[in-house]
Each structure stands twice: as structure tokens, then as C-alpha cells.
Design a protein around this motif. Structure first.
Motif, PDB file in Angstrom:
ATOM      1  N   GLU A   1      83.317  96.891  23.223  1.00 35.07           N
ATOM      2  CA  GLU A   1      82.891  96.421  22.018  1.00 35.07           C
ATOM      3  C   GLU A   1      81.811  96.565  21.632  1.00 35.07           C
ATOM      4  OE1 GLU A   1      83.681  91.608  24.617  1.00 35.07           O
ATOM      5  OE2 GLU A   1      81.334  92.482  23.763  1.00 35.07           O
ATOM      6  N   SER A   2      81.857  96.832  19.796  1.00 33.59           N
ATOM      7  CA  SER A   2      80.883  97.442  20.187  1.00 33.59           C
ATOM      8  C   SER A   2      79.537  97.216  20.195  1.00 33.59           C
ATOM      9  CB  SER A   2      80.331  96.944  17.959  1.00 33.59           C
ATOM     10  OG  SER A   2      79.873  97.250  17.101  1.00 33.59           O
ATOM     11  N   ILE A   3      78.283  97.326  20.419  1.00 34.42           N
ATOM     12  CA  ILE A   3      77.001  97.471  20.392  1.00 34.42           C
ATOM     13  C   ILE A   3      76.250  97.135  19.110  1.00 34.42           C
ATOM     14  CG2 ILE A   3      77.157  99.594  22.754  1.00 34.42           C
ATOM     15  CD1 ILE A   3      75.627 101.166  20.994  1.00 34.42           C
ATOM     16  N   VAL A   4      76.553  96.935  18.099  1.00 33.70           N
ATOM     17  CA  VAL A   4      76.100  96.951  17.244  1.00 33.70           C
ATOM     18  C   VAL A   4      76.433  95.627  16.596  1.00 33.70           C
ATOM     19  CG1 VAL A   4      75.496  97.042  15.090  1.00 33.70           C
ATOM     20  CG2 VAL A   4      75.742  99.243  16.322  1.00 33.70           C
ATOM     21  N   THR A   5      77.412  94.916  16.566  1.00 32.75           N
ATOM     22  CA  THR A   5      77.316  93.450  16.097  1.00 32.75           C
ATOM     23  C   THR A   5      78.774  93.130  17.137  1.00 32.75           C
ATOM     24  OG1 THR A   5      79.770  94.903  15.022  1.00 32.75           O
ATOM     25  CG2 THR A   5      77.395  94.607  13.883  1.00 32.75           C
ATOM     26  N   PRO A   6      78.607  92.121  17.360  1.00 31.43           N
ATOM     27  CA  PRO A   6      77.634  90.831  16.813  1.00 31.43           C
ATOM     28  C   PRO A   6      76.581  90.742  16.992  1.00 31.43           C
ATOM     29  CG  PRO A   6      79.179  89.725  17.986  1.00 31.43           C
ATOM     30  CD  PRO A   6      79.679  91.333  18.546  1.00 31.43           C
ATOM     31  N   SER A   7      75.708  89.930  16.868  1.00 27.91           N
ATOM     32  CA  SER A   7      74.530  89.875  17.187  1.00 27.91           C
ATOM     33  C   SER A   7      74.250  89.177  18.182  1.00 27.91           C
ATOM     34  CB  SER A   7      73.268  88.864  16.391  1.00 27.91           C
ATOM     35  OG  SER A   7      74.171  87.451  16.423  1.00 27.91           O
TER      36      SER A   7
END
Length: 270
Positions: free
Chosen positions: A32-38
Motif C-alpha cells: 500500500e501507499s505510505i502517503v494515501t489514504p490518510s
């Protein structure tokens, strides 16, 4: 007063970075992205408010549970935040404001290694993305050392030291893995992630301290493995991740590596 301010600042930064490392530890193994989602609750998807994201204090305030659904929050989140702050403080105590470049390099790499520690401990993998982040940071540290101010951990001002460290660190473990495969006909002697992580270790610590990290890691792994077997927590066939020992070895090398090497040289050759 100035010194107290510095240490307080380092603690706060350490807690905040530790909070971000928790995101990395949780999301990277899932791809998963470490930026989004919050940041959100993994059970009910409740998006966390600012007062739910204060390192350590939010965990205590919420009593370790999601404010909306009551799902338990892993104690690991608070532990990672406190561990990161503690490591930052110890490194700052070692280097001080006078060697701020050394401190920043060490703090950055130990942040990477904290992620390695917890991911490998739980999933027995060291993701390539984490290794690449370490390599990029290590190259930056080597360039800083060559053109701005030599890093103390290298032990000299040779520009090629960290790059030789990457080659030797990676090469030694690769050789051990190949020899293990030839002797035991198994790939379990040394994991691929364990081999690759020694490239950034060599870049950040230089070739001598990369080897010191390896020796300390092996000794720690041997001692802990014997204890676990004697306590019957593990048996001889159980898989034990090597990554956490590499992380511990790296930190101990930052603190005592040159002292141990000089002591050894004096005892053997003195």
C-alpha cells in the motif's frame, strides 16, 4: 538551557518520525501507499483526527482503542514511536550539535532500520523499497562525507570508503549464501533481504564497520537462538529472522564499533 532545548527538539522529532515509521511498517508489506489514504482505523476505516495522531499520548488518551469502533490498537505503535525517540536521543548524545551531519545520517539510517526490524520480525521479509531508500540515503551520506565533512563512522576521509563498504557488505553475505547453498543445498542459509540490506549498511558505515556489523549481528543471533532453543520457544528447525539482529548490530556498531575494533586489534596484534 540550550542543551535541554536541543534534546527536547530531538525527542519531539523522534516521536513524529516514529509515527511515520508506523505507517511504513503497516503498509509496505501490504504493497500500500505510505502517503494515501490518510491514517485511519484498519477495522472501521474511521479517519483519525489530529488529536488521535499525537505520538504516544493519543494511544494513552484513547486507552489503546479506536475512538469510534473500540478496536484495539496495537501497542507496537507507541513502542515504535518511543523507540525511535530513544535512538535519536542516544545518537544525538554521541554526536552532539557539533557533528550534526553525523547525527542526521545515523538517525536517518536507523529510521530505515527500525522499519526493517519490525517488518522482518513479523513477515520475515525485507522489502526492496526499504533497501532502495537506504541505498539512496547512503549515497547521499557518502557524497556529504566526500565533499562537505567526513563522517566519523568511516574512520577516514577516503571518498571511496562507503562505496567499497557497499560492495564488501553485499559481497560477503552473498558469498556466505552461495557457500551455504553449495554445502547444504538449501537457500535458507541467508535470506535475499539480509544480503541486500548490507549494501546500504556499507554505504552508511563504511567497509570496516560494515564487517563489524556483520560480526556483531551473527554473535547476537547465535546467543538469542541458543536461549530460545534452551527455553523450548524455538527448535533447531525453526526459522528465526536475521534482520532484527542486523538492526541491533548496526546500532551497536554506531555506538561502539570502533572501540570494539581497536580493542580487538590491540589484543591480537598489540
Amino acid at each position: 538551557m540550550v542543551e535541554i532545548f536541543y534534546y527536547t527538539y530531538v525527542i519531539i522529532v523522534g516521536l513524529l518520525i516514529g509515527s511515520f515509521l508506523n505507517v511504513c511498517i503497516c503498509r509496505i508489506p501490504k504493497g500500500e501507499s505510505i502517503v494515501t489514504p490518510s491514517s485511519h482505523c484498519v477495522k472501521c476505516d474511521h479517519k483519525l483526527k489530529w488529536f488521535e495522531l499525537i505520538p504516544v499520548f493519543s494511544y494513552l488518551f484513547l486507552k489503546g482503542k479506536c475512538r469510534k469502533c473500540g478496536e484495539k490498537i496495537s501497542l507496537r505503535y507507541a513502542l515504535v514511536e518511543m523507540l525511535t525517540a530513544l535512538i535519536f536521543v542516544i545518537l544525538f548524545h554521541k554526536y552532539g550539535i557539533e557533528k550534526i551531519g553525523d547525527f542526521i545520517a545515523a538517525a536517518f539510517f536507523m529510521s530505515v532500520m527500525i522499519v526493517v526490524f519490525f517488518i522482518d520480525l513479523e513477515h520475515m521479509i525485507i522489502p526492496n523499497g526499504v533497501v532502495v531508500t537506504g541505498i539512496i540515503g547512503g549515497m547521499a551520506a557518502g557524497i556529504y562525507s566526500a565533499f562537505i565533512n567526513p563522517l566519523e563512522i568511516y574512520g577516514d576521509d577516503k571518498w571511496w570508503n562507503p562505496f567499497l563498504g557497499a560492495v564488501i557488505g553485499f559481497g560477503v553475505l552473498l558469498l556466505i549464501a552461495l557457500l551455504g547453498y553449495l554445502v547444504y543445498r538449501t537457500e535458507d542459509v541467508m535470506g535475499g533481504g539480509d544480503i541486500k540490506i548490507f549494501a546500504p549498511i556499507g554505504l552508511f558505515l563504511g567497509w570496516k564497520m560494515a564487517l563489524m556489523t556483520f560480526f556483531i549481528s551473527v554473535i547476537l543471533a547465535g546467543i538469542v537462538s541458543v536461549i530460545l532453543i534452551l527455553l523450548k520457544i524455538k527448535d533447531r528447525k525453526s526459522g528465526i529472522p536475521f534482520g532484527p539482529f542486523i538492526v541491533a548490530g548496526t546500532f551497536l556498531t554506531y555506538l561502539f564499533g570502533w572501540d570494539l575494533l581497536n580493542w580487538y586489534i590491540e589484543r591480537v596484534f598489540g
